[in-house]
Design a protein around this motif. Structure first.
Motif, PDB file in Angstrom:
ATOM      1  N   ALA A 172       0.631  -1.203  -0.188  1.00  0.00           N
ATOM      2  CA  ALA A 172      -0.372   0.154  -0.060  1.00  0.00           C
ATOM      3  C   ALA A 172       0.598   1.128   0.278  1.00  0.00           C
ATOM      4  CB  ALA A 172      -0.729  -0.230   0.785  1.00  0.00           C
ATOM      5  N   GLU A 173       1.749   1.131   0.706  1.00  0.00           N
ATOM      6  CA  GLU A 173       2.762   2.277   0.715  1.00  0.00           C
ATOM      7  C   GLU A 173       3.527   2.737  -0.201  1.00  0.00           C
ATOM      8  OE1 GLU A 173       6.826   4.140   3.058  1.00  0.00           O
ATOM      9  OE2 GLU A 173       6.383   1.946   3.961  1.00  0.00           O
ATOM     10  N   PHE A 174       4.459   2.038  -0.961  1.00  0.00           N
ATOM     11  CA  PHE A 174       4.863   1.915  -2.100  1.00  0.00           C
ATOM     12  C   PHE A 174       3.302   1.893  -3.830  1.00  0.00           C
ATOM     13  CE2 PHE A 174       6.440  -0.135  -5.904  1.00  0.00           C
ATOM     14  CZ  PHE A 174       7.824   0.507  -6.127  1.00  0.00           C
ATOM     15  N   ASP A 175       2.363   2.172  -3.718  1.00  0.00           N
ATOM     16  CA  ASP A 175       1.216   1.884  -4.997  1.00  0.00           C
ATOM     17  C   ASP A 175       0.833   3.916  -4.088  1.00  0.00           C
ATOM     18  OD1 ASP A 175      -0.874   1.225  -6.429  1.00  0.00           O
ATOM     19  OD2 ASP A 175      -1.942   1.653  -4.905  1.00  0.00           O
ATOM     20  N   ARG A 176       0.625   3.999  -2.863  1.00  0.00           N
ATOM     21  CA  ARG A 176      -0.038   5.792  -2.754  1.00  0.00           C
ATOM     22  C   ARG A 176       1.082   6.864  -3.195  1.00  0.00           C
ATOM     23  NH1 ARG A 176      -1.535   4.028   2.092  1.00  0.00           N
ATOM     24  NH2 ARG A 176       0.979   3.862   2.993  1.00  0.00           N
ATOM     25  N   THR A 177       2.945   5.746  -3.400  1.00  0.00           N
ATOM     26  CA  THR A 177       4.006   7.133  -3.215  1.00  0.00           C
ATOM     27  C   THR A 177       4.129   7.010  -5.402  1.00  0.00           C
ATOM     28  OG1 THR A 177       5.182   6.839  -1.269  1.00  0.00           O
ATOM     29  CG2 THR A 177       5.916   6.795  -3.297  1.00  0.00           C
ATOM     30  N   TRP A 178       4.371   5.604  -5.310  1.00  0.00           N
ATOM     31  CA  TRP A 178       4.849   5.654  -7.264  1.00  0.00           C
ATOM     32  C   TRP A 178       3.431   5.058  -7.991  1.00  0.00           C
ATOM     33  CZ3 TRP A 178       9.668   7.741  -7.917  1.00  0.00           C
ATOM     34  CH2 TRP A 178      10.387   7.383  -6.586  1.00  0.00           C
ATOM     35  N   VAL A 199       3.741  10.072  -6.968  1.00  0.00           N
ATOM     36  CA  VAL A 199       3.428  11.120  -8.524  1.00  0.00           C
ATOM     37  C   VAL A 199       3.248  11.851  -9.243  1.00  0.00           C
ATOM     38  CG1 VAL A 199       3.183   9.327 -10.512  1.00  0.00           C
ATOM     39  CG2 VAL A 199       5.562   8.327  -8.997  1.00  0.00           C
ATOM     40  N   ALA A 200       1.899  11.085  -9.043  1.00  0.00           N
ATOM     41  CA  ALA A 200       1.132  12.689  -9.367  1.00  0.00           C
ATOM     42  C   ALA A 200       0.429  13.840  -9.202  1.00  0.00           C
ATOM     43  CB  ALA A 200      -0.863  11.799  -9.461  1.00  0.00           C
ATOM     44  N   ARG A 201       1.533  14.181  -8.207  1.00  0.00           N
ATOM     45  CA  ARG A 201       1.745  14.785  -7.429  1.00  0.00           C
ATOM     46  C   ARG A 201       2.466  15.810  -8.080  1.00  0.00           C
ATOM     47  NH1 ARG A 201       5.182  16.737  -4.035  1.00  0.00           N
ATOM     48  NH2 ARG A 201       5.583  15.179  -3.357  1.00  0.00           N
ATOM     49  N   LEU A 202       3.556  14.769  -8.205  1.00  0.00           N
ATOM     50  CA  LEU A 202       5.080  15.214  -8.831  1.00  0.00           C
ATOM     51  C   LEU A 202       5.008  15.883 -10.396  1.00  0.00           C
ATOM     52  CD1 LEU A 202       7.992  15.719  -7.765  1.00  0.00           C
ATOM     53  CD2 LEU A 202       8.180  13.240  -9.356  1.00  0.00           C
ATOM     54  N   GLY A 203       3.308  15.070 -11.160  1.00  0.00           N
ATOM     55  CA  GLY A 203       3.341  15.183 -12.429  1.00  0.00           C
ATOM     56  C   GLY A 203       2.751  16.520 -12.233  1.00  0.00           C
ATOM     57  N   ARG A 204       1.742  16.562 -12.166  1.00  0.00           N
ATOM     58  CA  ARG A 204       1.239  18.236 -11.663  1.00  0.00           C
ATOM     59  C   ARG A 204       2.173  18.927 -11.246  1.00  0.00           C
ATOM     60  NH1 ARG A 204      -2.783  14.617  -8.923  1.00  0.00           N
ATOM     61  NH2 ARG A 204      -1.954  15.793  -7.022  1.00  0.00           N
ATOM     62  N   SER A 205       2.852  19.435 -10.893  1.00  0.00           N
ATOM     63  CA  SER A 205       3.078  20.654  -9.696  1.00  0.00           C
ATOM     64  C   SER A 205       4.963  20.365  -9.836  1.00  0.00           C
ATOM     65  CB  SER A 205       2.801  21.162  -8.547  1.00  0.00           C
ATOM     66  OG  SER A 205       2.767  20.459  -7.932  1.00  0.00           O
ATOM     67  N   GLY A 206       5.425  19.032  -9.706  1.00  0.00           N
ATOM     68  CA  GLY A 206       6.951  18.937  -9.810  1.00  0.00           C
ATOM     69  C   GLY A 206       7.288  18.704  -8.457  1.00  0.00           C
ATOM     70  N   GLY A 207       8.546  19.530  -7.430  1.00  0.00           N
ATOM     71  CA  GLY A 207       8.747  19.087  -6.073  1.00  0.00           C
ATOM     72  C   GLY A 207       9.416  17.849  -5.672  1.00  0.00           C
ATOM     73  N   ARG A 208       9.274  17.572  -4.752  1.00  0.00           N
ATOM     74  CA  ARG A 208       9.815  16.398  -4.117  1.00  0.00           C
ATOM     75  C   ARG A 208       9.851  14.842  -3.515  1.00  0.00           C
ATOM     76  NH1 ARG A 208      15.233  14.591  -2.292  1.00  0.00           N
ATOM     77  NH2 ARG A 208      15.233  14.071  -0.826  1.00  0.00           N
ATOM     78  N   ILE A 209       9.760  14.064  -4.060  1.00  0.00           N
ATOM     79  CA  ILE A 209       8.831  12.889  -3.208  1.00  0.00           C
ATOM     80  C   ILE A 209      10.561  12.065  -2.212  1.00  0.00           C
ATOM     81  CG2 ILE A 209       8.251  10.063  -3.720  1.00  0.00           C
ATOM     82  CD1 ILE A 209       7.276  10.485  -6.141  1.00  0.00           C
TER      83      ILE A 209
END
Length: 293
Positions: free
Chosen positions: A34-40, A49-59
């Motif tokens: 679940a943690e891997f899925d929520r991240t990647w 990953v979706a957040r990075l795709g919308r606005s960049g930033g950091r994971i």
């Protein structure tokens, strides 16, 4: 062997163990997935990953460096064919977060992805909106993480995620499914304390000639190879090698990694590594060891 089957990350998992897994251990496995899925996952609006795709930033994730280090090797070996910023290309062809399966004109993946992204042992940063797709090796990484959760479990362990398998202990004979007829196999491999990962154009395929293995330089599906299989000590490297084998330079990289492999072309030819342990059923001119490079 006790067996536990469940659905996760869009595929069927089966974990076989000498003794039945406790609820505590099952919860630990489920939490890791679940943690891997929520991240990647690029199929979830709420993922990192979706957040990075919308606005960049950091994971923030310890998985970023191992995966992106391997992606850098894949990109170099395939001269840009394998690219972790292939997500927009997949979406353009219809393999998007909504599974629309409606193809639009193809788009190339950004060639300088390793300049757009930077990563350390603690995570990955993007200078601008950057949609990642870790499909070239992500499932293998997750299988390895699950195996880590089960590390102290006594006895034999088999982790099978949709046909990508990592084994500890007893040997298992695994069929190599024919990419043009799922009722047949082109051979078998007996693996022990190893991982076997595969990729094929008949999996995650839609439309006319469309499938999930894209060339980042063109945004189009690869056409030369139909299926690949790779055996390595860990699933992430086997998964990465199976992807690389669809491209020129992939066999050389797999050999450098000391990964055993088999691949079948779209016209039915089969190549394999020099010391490959597979028992192949095809004979004659249809099979040959890969040339030395």
């Amino acid at each position: 062997m006790a067996s536990w089957r469940f659905e996760a990350i869009g595929t069927l998992w089966e974990i076989e163990t000498t003794d039945t897994l406790s609820e505590v251990m099952r919860d630990a496995v489920s939490a890791t997935i679940a943690e891997f899925d929520r991240t990647w996952s690029r199929f979830r609006e709420d993922s990192e990953v979706a957040r990075l795709g919308r606005s960049g930033g950091r994971i923030v994730s310890a998985d970023a460096a191992p995966m992106l280090d391997l992606y850098a090797d894949l990109t170099s070996a395939t001269q840009g064919g394998v690219n972790p910023l292939i997500a927009d290309s997949l979406s353009a062809l219809g393999y998007d977060a909504d599974y629309s399966l409606v193809a639009r004109p193809p788009v190339q993946a950004p060639s300088g992805w390793d300049e757009q992204l930077s990563w350390t042992e603690t995570g990955v940063s993007a200078s601008s909106a950057s949609m990642l797709d870790i499909g070239a090796l992500g499932k293998g990484r997750l299988i390895d993480l699950v195996m880590q959760v089960l590390a102290d479990l006594p006895g034999d362990v088999v982790v099978d995620a949709g046909g990508d398998i990592r084994l500890r202990g007893a040997g298992v004979r695994i069929a190599l499914e024919h990419p043009f007829d799922s009722r047949k196999a082109i051979g078998v491999i007996e693996a022990r304390d190893q991982a076997l990962c595969a990729s094929a154009i008949n999996r995650r395929a839609w439309g006319e000639g469309l499938h999930h293995v894209l060339d980042g330089r063109t945004g189009l599906p690869v056409r030369t190879w139909a299926a690949t299989w790779a055996v390595a000590p860990e699933a992430m490297r086997a998964d990465a090698a199976a992807t690389a084998l669809f491209f020129d330079g992939g066999a050389q990289l797999a050999n450098e990694w000391e990964v055993d492999w088999v691949r079948m072309s779209t016209d039915g030819r089969v190549e394999y590594s020099a010391n490959c342990p597979a028992e192949l059923f095809l004979t004659g001119g249809n099979t040959r060891p890969a040339p030395e490079r």
